[in-house]
Design an enzyme around this catalytic site. Structure first.
Site, PDB file in Angstrom:
ATOM      1  N   ASP A  63       0.819  -1.204   0.000  1.00 37.93           N
ATOM      2  CA  ASP A  63       0.000   0.000   0.000  1.00 37.93           C
ATOM      3  C   ASP A  63       0.859   1.263   0.000  1.00 37.93           C
ATOM      4  OD1 ASP A  63       0.964  -0.435   2.550  1.00 37.93           O
ATOM      5  OD2 ASP A  63      -0.990  -0.702   3.487  1.00 37.93           O
ATOM      6  N   ASN A 130      -7.690  -2.364  14.347  1.00 33.38           N
ATOM      7  CA  ASN A 130      -9.097  -2.630  13.997  1.00 33.38           C
ATOM      8  C   ASN A 130      -9.231  -3.814  13.042  1.00 33.38           C
ATOM      9  OD1 ASN A 130      -8.163  -1.601  11.602  1.00 33.38           O
ATOM     10  ND2 ASN A 130      -9.565   0.148  11.516  1.00 33.38           N
TER      11      ASN A 130
HETATM   12  C1  GLP Z   1      -0.573   0.365   8.583  1.00 34.92           C
HETATM   13  C2  GLP Z   1      -0.190  -0.498   7.394  1.00 34.92           C
HETATM   14  C3  GLP Z   1      -0.440  -1.961   7.659  1.00 34.92           C
HETATM   15  C4  GLP Z   1       0.094  -2.339   9.012  1.00 34.92           C
HETATM   16  C5  GLP Z   1      -0.602  -1.548  10.076  1.00 34.92           C
HETATM   17  C6  GLP Z   1      -0.146  -1.896  11.478  1.00 34.92           C
HETATM   18  O1  GLP Z   1      -1.876   0.761   8.591  1.00 34.92           O
HETATM   19  N1  GLP Z   1      -0.881  -0.109   6.206  1.00 34.92           N
HETATM   20  O2  GLP Z   1       0.178  -2.725   6.622  1.00 34.92           O
HETATM   21  O3  GLP Z   1      -0.101  -3.716   9.225  1.00 34.92           O
HETATM   22  O4  GLP Z   1      -0.309  -0.178   9.844  1.00 34.92           O
HETATM   23  O5  GLP Z   1       0.982  -1.152  11.788  1.00 34.92           O
HETATM   24  P1  GLP Z   1       1.966  -1.475  12.966  1.00 34.92           P
HETATM   25  O6  GLP Z   1       2.668  -2.719  12.582  1.00 34.92           O
HETATM   26  O7  GLP Z   1       2.881  -0.305  13.019  1.00 34.92           O
HETATM   27  O8  GLP Z   1       1.144  -1.646  14.177  1.00 34.92           O
END
Ligand code: GLP
Length: 249
Positions: A63, A130
């Site tokens: 993404d 979420n």
């Molecule tokens: C973002 C990314 C996801 C990721 C999520 C969780 O929203 N688009 O790919 O899994 O954050 O992030 P973190 O691993 O920093 O908790």
């Protein structure tokens, strides 16, 4: 779906990637966020110290934020270079074009590119608090393709720690869809910490539902969830998953 509960999830994740690459994998699916960071650090270490090579492997990112150029410190294209791909001998690293004049066209082009360079051998995933994967927020279609999405307030708040202020967190993103992600031959999701425990319980033991996009792993033919005891703390069947892993044939 395999659920692996270990103190060092990054070791199991790195094993999955290293085995795939050594076994001839040609396309990796990479994720950003803090969850896979320890895995990337371990893979860089194995590259430097143990000769793990990514030569001949290309990568696709999940993404990207709309409106951030690939040079922006918080763009995912930059994040993955800084934290992983600049430190190994991997080939091309593709990511959605967050600066395209028409994000819809850019999203469709990215989906077509993944089909062309894919199939992805292993897709690394984190999970949002979420239950989102990539940037597929709750209510995402379970067969969705790469498209532009509007982030929830909660996700923008969660990600605000990387920006100077909440207002700087982009509202829109381009993300691989749940259907696109499921085209990968294998999914490997990593999560750590109590903050992910509810999302993991919903994804692993809740219904397959758009309200928890990560529950799509239940539908995939080869999905592995690698978590630490804190992230596993709300799983009803944690003891069974440990038993199965300990007796893996
Ligand atoms: C973002 C990314 C996801 C990721 C999520 C969780 O929203 N688009 O790919 O899994 O954050 O992030 P973190 O691993 O920093 O908790």
């Amino acid at each position: 779906m395999e659920v692996v509960i270990v103190d060092r999830p990054e070791q199991v994740m790195a094993d999955i990637i290293a085995e795939a690459v050594s076994g001839g994998a040609s396309t990796l699916g990479l994720a950003t966020g803090s969850s896979p960071l320890a895995t990337y650090t371990e893979l860089i270490r194995r590259h430097r110290e143990e000769g793990l090579s990514f030569a001949g492997v290309n990568a696709v990112l999940l993404d990207e934020y709309v409106g951030l150029p690939p040079t922006h410190p918080e763009s995912y294209a930059r994040f993955i270079r800084d934290n992983f791909t600049d430190h190994i001998d991997i080939g091309e690293v593709h990511s959605p074009d967050g600066m395209a004049p028409d994000s819809k066209v850019a999203a469709e082009a990215y989906d077509a590119l993944i089909a062309q360079v894919g199939p992805v051998d292993v897709q690394i995933l984190g999970i949002g608090s979420n239950g989102h994967i990539g940037f597929n927020e709750p209510s995402s279609s379970l067969t969705s393709r790469t498209r532009i999405k509007t982030l929830t307030e909660k996700t923008r708040q969660d990600n605000a720690r990387f920006f100077d202020s909440f207002d700087e967190v982009p509202m829109h993103v381009i993300t691989q869809g749940l259907g696109t992600i499921c085209d990968a031959k294998r999914l490997a999701l990593v999560a750590t910490g109590e903050g992910k425990a509810d999302a993991i319980a919903a994804a692993v033991e809740g219904p397959l539902a758009a309200s928890c996009p990560a529950s799509i792993l239940q539908w995939h033919r080869h999905a592995t969830v690698v978590i630490d005891p804190a992230a596993a703390s709300k799983l009803a069947d944690a003891e069974y998953y440990k038993y199965v892993y300990a007796h893996k044939p």
